[in-house]
Design a protein around this motif. Structure first.
Motif, PDB file in Angstrom:
ATOM      1  N   ASN A  85      -2.573 -14.408  -9.246  1.00  0.00           N
ATOM      2  CA  ASN A  85      -3.679 -13.780  -9.077  1.00  0.00           C
ATOM      3  C   ASN A  85      -4.439 -14.597  -7.771  1.00  0.00           C
ATOM      4  N   LEU A  86      -4.499 -15.720  -7.951  1.00  0.00           N
ATOM      5  CA  LEU A  86      -4.924 -16.770  -6.920  1.00  0.00           C
ATOM      6  C   LEU A  86      -4.317 -16.785  -5.768  1.00  0.00           C
ATOM      7  N   ILE A  87      -2.960 -17.081  -5.809  1.00  0.00           N
ATOM      8  CA  ILE A  87      -2.022 -17.149  -4.662  1.00  0.00           C
ATOM      9  C   ILE A  87      -2.113 -15.742  -4.007  1.00  0.00           C
ATOM     10  N   ALA A  88      -1.964 -14.770  -4.602  1.00  0.00           N
ATOM     11  CA  ALA A  88      -1.963 -13.370  -3.851  1.00  0.00           C
ATOM     12  C   ALA A  88      -3.295 -12.937  -3.214  1.00  0.00           C
ATOM     13  N   GLU A  89      -4.549 -13.470  -3.705  1.00  0.00           N
ATOM     14  CA  GLU A  89      -5.656 -13.350  -3.314  1.00  0.00           C
ATOM     15  C   GLU A  89      -5.858 -14.240  -2.025  1.00  0.00           C
ATOM     16  N   MET A  90      -5.242 -15.616  -2.066  1.00  0.00           N
ATOM     17  CA  MET A  90      -5.512 -16.557  -0.957  1.00  0.00           C
ATOM     18  C   MET A  90      -4.524 -15.934   0.400  1.00  0.00           C
ATOM     19  N   GLU A  91      -3.454 -15.672   0.036  1.00  0.00           N
ATOM     20  CA  GLU A  91      -2.612 -15.099   1.069  1.00  0.00           C
ATOM     21  C   GLU A  91      -2.982 -13.668   1.822  1.00  0.00           C
ATOM     22  N   SER A  92      -3.628 -13.002   0.774  1.00  0.00           N
ATOM     23  CA  SER A  92      -4.288 -11.572   1.428  1.00  0.00           C
ATOM     24  C   SER A  92      -5.588 -11.990   2.222  1.00  0.00           C
ATOM     25  N   PHE A  93      -6.629 -12.882   1.799  1.00  0.00           N
ATOM     26  CA  PHE A  93      -7.630 -13.428   2.691  1.00  0.00           C
ATOM     27  C   PHE A  93      -7.227 -13.978   3.918  1.00  0.00           C
ATOM     28  N   ILE A  94      -5.827 -14.803   4.074  1.00  0.00           N
ATOM     29  CA  ILE A  94      -5.424 -15.451   5.190  1.00  0.00           C
ATOM     30  C   ILE A  94      -5.038 -14.443   6.050  1.00  0.00           C
ATOM     31  N   GLU A  95      -4.200 -13.249   5.543  1.00  0.00           N
ATOM     32  CA  GLU A  95      -3.725 -12.378   6.641  1.00  0.00           C
ATOM     33  C   GLU A  95      -4.979 -11.628   7.178  1.00  0.00           C
ATOM     34  N   GLN A  96      -5.856 -11.166   6.329  1.00  0.00           N
ATOM     35  CA  GLN A  96      -7.165 -10.622   6.823  1.00  0.00           C
ATOM     36  C   GLN A  96      -7.793 -11.314   7.770  1.00  0.00           C
ATOM     37  N   SER A  97      -7.909 -12.842   7.565  1.00  0.00           N
ATOM     38  CA  SER A  97      -8.815 -13.488   8.734  1.00  0.00           C
ATOM     39  C   SER A  97      -7.960 -13.620  10.006  1.00  0.00           C
ATOM     40  N   GLN A  98      -6.788 -13.622   9.855  1.00  0.00           N
ATOM     41  CA  GLN A  98      -6.035 -13.741  11.150  1.00  0.00           C
ATOM     42  C   GLN A  98      -5.745 -12.718  11.969  1.00  0.00           C
ATOM     43  N   ALA A  99      -5.965 -11.348  11.225  1.00  0.00           N
ATOM     44  CA  ALA A  99      -5.513 -10.094  11.962  1.00  0.00           C
ATOM     45  C   ALA A  99      -6.783  -9.953  13.143  1.00  0.00           C
ATOM     46  N   VAL A 151       3.416  -2.258  -3.707  1.00  0.00           N
ATOM     47  CA  VAL A 151       3.844  -3.595  -3.356  1.00  0.00           C
ATOM     48  C   VAL A 151       5.292  -3.555  -2.807  1.00  0.00           C
ATOM     49  N   HIS A 152       6.377  -2.798  -3.597  1.00  0.00           N
ATOM     50  CA  HIS A 152       7.858  -3.228  -2.978  1.00  0.00           C
ATOM     51  C   HIS A 152       7.955  -2.595  -1.782  1.00  0.00           C
ATOM     52  N   GLU A 153       7.650  -1.431  -1.427  1.00  0.00           N
ATOM     53  CA  GLU A 153       7.674  -0.677  -0.225  1.00  0.00           C
ATOM     54  C   GLU A 153       6.670  -0.936   0.806  1.00  0.00           C
ATOM     55  N   SER A 154       5.715  -2.074   0.638  1.00  0.00           N
ATOM     56  CA  SER A 154       4.716  -2.326   1.740  1.00  0.00           C
ATOM     57  C   SER A 154       5.208  -3.335   2.562  1.00  0.00           C
ATOM     58  N   GLU A 155       4.285  -3.635   3.624  1.00  0.00           N
ATOM     59  CA  GLU A 155       4.818  -4.608   4.636  1.00  0.00           C
ATOM     60  C   GLU A 155       4.253  -6.100   4.123  1.00  0.00           C
ATOM     61  N   LEU A 156       4.150  -6.526   2.944  1.00  0.00           N
ATOM     62  CA  LEU A 156       3.703  -7.610   2.530  1.00  0.00           C
ATOM     63  C   LEU A 156       5.194  -8.628   2.736  1.00  0.00           C
ATOM     64  N   SER A 157       5.124 -10.107   2.682  1.00  0.00           N
ATOM     65  CA  SER A 157       6.318 -10.710   2.743  1.00  0.00           C
ATOM     66  C   SER A 157       6.855 -10.775   1.401  1.00  0.00           C
ATOM     67  N   ASP A 158       8.417 -10.865   1.354  1.00  0.00           N
ATOM     68  CA  ASP A 158       8.876 -10.999   0.051  1.00  0.00           C
ATOM     69  C   ASP A 158       8.000 -12.087  -0.816  1.00  0.00           C
ATOM     70  N   VAL A 159       7.747 -13.074  -0.579  1.00  0.00           N
ATOM     71  CA  VAL A 159       7.134 -14.133  -1.348  1.00  0.00           C
ATOM     72  C   VAL A 159       5.978 -13.697  -1.852  1.00  0.00           C
ATOM     73  N   GLN A 160       4.863 -12.970  -1.302  1.00  0.00           N
ATOM     74  CA  GLN A 160       3.886 -12.362  -1.611  1.00  0.00           C
ATOM     75  C   GLN A 160       4.355 -11.116  -2.462  1.00  0.00           C
ATOM     76  N   LYS A 161       5.425 -10.514  -2.273  1.00  0.00           N
ATOM     77  CA  LYS A 161       5.666  -9.241  -3.362  1.00  0.00           C
ATOM     78  C   LYS A 161       6.127 -10.056  -4.538  1.00  0.00           C
TER      79      LYS A 161
END
Length: 313
Positions: A85-99, A151-161
Motif C-alpha cells: 500500500n505504501l509503495i503504491a501510494e508513493m508511486e502515485s504521488f510521484i506521478e501526480q507531482s510530475q504531471a 489496474v490490469h488494463e490501466s496505464e500504470l507501469s507493470d511494477v505498479q500493477k
C-alpha cells in the motif's frame, strides 16, 4: 540453531524498522519534499520486500507445526499490506507531482497561463480500495473483472500493477505468486499464474453448481433469509453464465431446486402463484421472493427480522 533463529528475528526487525521509517517519512514530508527526492528514497527502499521475503520464508519454515506458526504468518500479512500500500501510494504521488498542470480558470474555462504553470497544483487523489482475493472460487470472477478494469488494463507501469496485485491477494492466492520478485518483467508472469490457478473453467463450474445445490434451507420464514437465498442463486447463476453455461434455459430445473430451500409458508404461497402461471421461470420466482420478503418485512415488528437458515443434512 537457536542463535541462528534469533538472528533471523533480529534481521526481520531491522527490515520492518526501515519500512516504518519510510512510511513516517512519506506521511510527514510528502507535502514539502520534491518528487525527485521522494523517488530516490523510494528506489533505495524498494528492495525491502525481497529482503523481508527471504528472511520470513526461513522463519516460517523453521516454525512449521509449532505454536508460533500462526503469529509469524500474521507478521507476513501485516508487513505485505503496509509495504505494498505504501509503495503504491508513493508511486502515485510521484506521478501526480510530475504531471504538468492543466487546470484552467474554473469560471472562463481558459487554460492556465505559462506563468501559473510554473507552480503546478498537486492534487492527491484518494487511494483506490481494491477488492481482496483469498483463493475462494466464489470471489474469483468478480475479483478478476474488477482488478482488470481498475489496474490490469490501466496505464500504470507493470511494477505498479504488481504492487497493487500483491496488496490485493491474501492467503492461498498470495502464495501463488509469493516466490516472484516485484519487477516489471514478473508482473505478467504473476497475473498469468494466478489466472492459471483460478481460471479453471471445470473447477469453477463445479464450485458454482455445488454451491447452488447447497444453498441453506430456510427453517423459518424471514425476509432476510429469502433475500439471501435469491441473492446467492443470482450470483452463482451469473458466474455460470459468464462460463458460457446456458443457465437461461435451466428454469425447469433451477426453480424446483430452489423451492426445496423455502420455508413451508413461503412454499405454499409460491405453489398458489405457480399453479396459475403459463410458464414458471427463474425470473418470476425471483420477483415472487422479492415481493414476499417485502411483505414479511412490512408485517414483522422491528427488530424481529431474524435469519433462520440451516445447511441441508
Amino acid at each position: 540453531m537457536e542463535a541462528e533463529f534469533r538472528k533471523l528475528i533480529a534481521d526481520r526487525g531491522m527490515i520492518k524498522a526501515s519500512l516504518t521509517r519510510l512510511n513516517r517519512y512519506f506521511r510527514e514530508s510528502s507535502g514539502t519534499v520534491s518528487a525527485r527526492a521522494l523517488q530516490k528514497r523510494l528506489e533505495a527502499n524498494v528492495g525491502l520486500y525481497n529482503s523481508y521475503n527471504t528472511i520470513q520464508s526461513q522463519i516460517e519454515y523453521a516454525t512449521q507445526g509449532t505454536e508460533s506458526e500462526a503469529s509469524h504468518a500474521a507478521d507476513r500479512d501485516s508487513f505485505e499490506e503496509t509495504y505494498f500500500n505504501l509503495i503504491a501510494e508513493m508511486e502515485s504521488f510521484i506521478e501526480q507531482s510530475q504531471a504538468p498542470s492543466r487546470i484552467g480558470n474554473p469560471i472562463t474555462g481558459q487554460a492556465a497561463s505559462p506563468l501559473s504553470s510554473q507552480s503546478p497544483v498537486t492534487v492527491k487523489l484518494p487511494t483506490i480500495q481494491l477488492p481482496t482475493f483469498d483463493g475462494n472460487y466464489s470471489s474469483w470472477i468478480r475479483f478478476r473483472d474488477t482488478f482488470s478494469s481498475l489496474v490490469h488494463e490501466s496505464e500504470l507501469s507493470d511494477v505498479q500493477k504488481f504492487h497493487y496485485l500483491n496488496s490485493a491477494l491474501k492467503g492461498p492466492a498470495a502464495r501463488v505468486i509469493q516466490s516472484l520478485g516485484v519487477s516489471d518483467s514478473n508482473y505478467h508472469v504473476a497475473w498469468d499464474a494466478l489466472k492459471s490457478r483460478y481460471e479453471n473453467s471445470a473447477a469453477l463450474r463445479k464450485h458454482h453448481v455445488t454451491a447452488l445445490l447447497d444453498i441453506p434451507i430456510i427453517q423459518k420464514q424471514s425476509p432476510i433469509a429469502l433475500r439471501e437465498l435469491i441473492d446467492d442463486a443470482r450470483n452463482h447463476l451469473a458466474a455460470l453464465r459468464s462460463l458460457n453455461e446456458p443457465v437461461d434455459s435451466w428454469d425447469s430445473l433451477i426453480v424446483p431446486i430452489l423451492c426445496r430451500k423455502l420455508d413451508g409458508a413461503s412454499l405454499r404461497e409460491w405453489e398458489k402463484k405457480a399453479t396459475s402461471a403459463d410458464r414458471v421461470t427463474f425470473k418470476n420466482f425471483a420477483i415472487f421472493l422479492e415481493e414476499r420478503s417485502q411483505y414479511l418485512e412490512n408485517i414483522t415488528p422491528q427488530g424481529q427480522s431474524t435469519v433462520s437458515r440451516a445447511n441441508p443434512q
